[in-house]
Every structure is written in structure tokens, then in C-alpha cells.
Design a protein around this motif. Structure first.
Motif, PDB file in Angstrom:
ATOM      1  N   ASN A 187       0.824  -1.209   0.000  1.00  0.00           N
ATOM      2  CA  ASN A 187       0.000   0.000   0.000  1.00  0.00           C
ATOM      3  C   ASN A 187       0.857   1.257   0.000  1.00  0.00           C
ATOM      4  N   THR A 188       1.954   1.239   0.737  1.00  0.00           N
ATOM      5  CA  THR A 188       2.839   2.399   0.797  1.00  0.00           C
ATOM      6  C   THR A 188       3.455   2.672  -0.566  1.00  0.00           C
ATOM      7  N   LEU A 193       0.733   4.095  -2.862  1.00  0.00           N
ATOM      8  CA  LEU A 193       0.475   5.494  -2.503  1.00  0.00           C
ATOM      9  C   LEU A 193       1.626   6.396  -2.912  1.00  0.00           C
ATOM     10  N   CYS A 205       1.195   9.375  -5.401  1.00  0.00           N
ATOM     11  CA  CYS A 205       1.507  10.730  -4.923  1.00  0.00           C
ATOM     12  C   CYS A 205       2.556  11.421  -5.786  1.00  0.00           C
ATOM     13  N   GLY A 264      -6.599   4.961  -7.056  1.00  0.00           N
ATOM     14  CA  GLY A 264      -5.832   4.545  -5.885  1.00  0.00           C
ATOM     15  C   GLY A 264      -6.712   3.873  -4.850  1.00  0.00           C
ATOM     16  N   VAL A 274      -4.669   8.214   2.061  1.00  0.00           N
ATOM     17  CA  VAL A 274      -3.431   7.803   2.731  1.00  0.00           C
ATOM     18  C   VAL A 274      -3.763   7.137   4.068  1.00  0.00           C
ATOM     19  N   GLY A 297      -5.062   3.660   3.311  1.00  0.00           N
ATOM     20  CA  GLY A 297      -4.041   2.734   2.845  1.00  0.00           C
ATOM     21  C   GLY A 297      -3.003   2.368   3.883  1.00  0.00           C
TER      22      GLY A 297
END
Length: 144
Positions: free
Chosen positions: A3-4, A7, A11, A32, A85, A88
Motif C-alpha cells: 500500500n505504501t 500510494l 503521490c 488509488g 493515505v 491505505g
């Protein structure tokens, strides 16, 4: 971790758009959300998925309220990005990202004010700073 990374890549795109056009596209946020929802559904338990959704809704309400009363301070695109965010990453990692992003934005704003490239009413796109916060979070998770 997945997930990071999702993201972070999202981003990067949102930072470019926010920097050049001062907006965060809803379609990118929706893409997303769908991707992270699929991963949450597959990789985590239903309780974790539900808690992530509840924290995201709480984040949306709190920051949405701030945006409603102070629209020049925080845009709705930023609010939706914060909620994504939070959804996630979960609340603990979201707080880390938001803290790093806020400190970075503060430092950059102070430098811009000191060198007289901006005034106190100047708008600063926040998505690049969220990207910085995600980069710090990725670095911290890799280091540990």
C-alpha cells in the motif's frame, strides 16, 4: 508495504499535477482507492479492512470540516488525499506521514517567506509534501 508503494507512486503523479495545476484529480484518487481496497480485501482480515475504512471516514470528516471553514488553508483535494493515505496506511503511519509533510511544508514556506519569493497569502501545493512523508515512511520501514 504494498500500500505504501502504491500510494508513493500515486503521490508522485499527484504532486506533479498539484504543483502545475493546483488541483488533485478525483480520477487518480478513485483509482488509488480501488487498488488499495482490492489489496486490503485480499491481504488483510475483514476487521482490519473495516477499521481502515472507519479511520479514513474519520479523517475525511475532520479535515473536511477544516476545509469547509478555512477553504484557503486546506483544499478538498488535499482532504481526499489525506483520507486515501489514512485508508491505505492506517492511523499510526498516517500520523507519521502527516507530521513529516507538515514540517516540510512549514520549512519550505518559511524559506520562501525569508527570501521574499512568496507572501503570507501565497498558496503552497501540499501533495508534494505528502509524497515526502511517504518517502520518509518507506525509508524508515526499509531501515528497520
Amino acid at each position: 508495504m504494498a500500500n505504501t508503494m502504491i500510494l508513493f507512486v500515486l503521490c508522485l503523479y499527484l504532486s506533479w499535477v498539484d504543483f502545475h495545476h493546483r488541483r488533485i484529480p478525483n480520477r487518480a484518487l478513485l483509482a488509488g482507492f480501488v487498488l488499495i481496497s482490492f489489496l486490503e480485501l485480499v491481504l488483510s482480515s475483514p476487521l482490519e479492512w473495516l477499521m481502515a475504512g472507519l479511520f479514513a471516514i474519520l479523517c475525511l470528516l475532520v479535515f473536511g470540516w477544516i476545509s469547509y471553514y478555512k477553504p484557503l488553508a486546506l483544499g478538498m483535494g488535499d482532504v481526499k488525499l489525506f483520507a486515501l493515505v489514512c485508508y491505505g496506511l492506517g492511523i499510526r503511519d498516517f500520523v507519521v506521514v502527516l507530521t513529516v509533510a507538515s514540517l516540510a511544508a512549514l520549512l519550505v514556506s518559511l524559506v520562501l517567506l525569508l527570501i521574499r519569493k512568496a507572501n503570507i497569502n501565497c498558496e503552497v501545493p501540499f501533495a508534494p509534501f505528502v509524497t515526502m512523508g511517504l518517502a520518509v515512511l518507506l525509508f524508515m520501514s526499509e531501515a528497520s
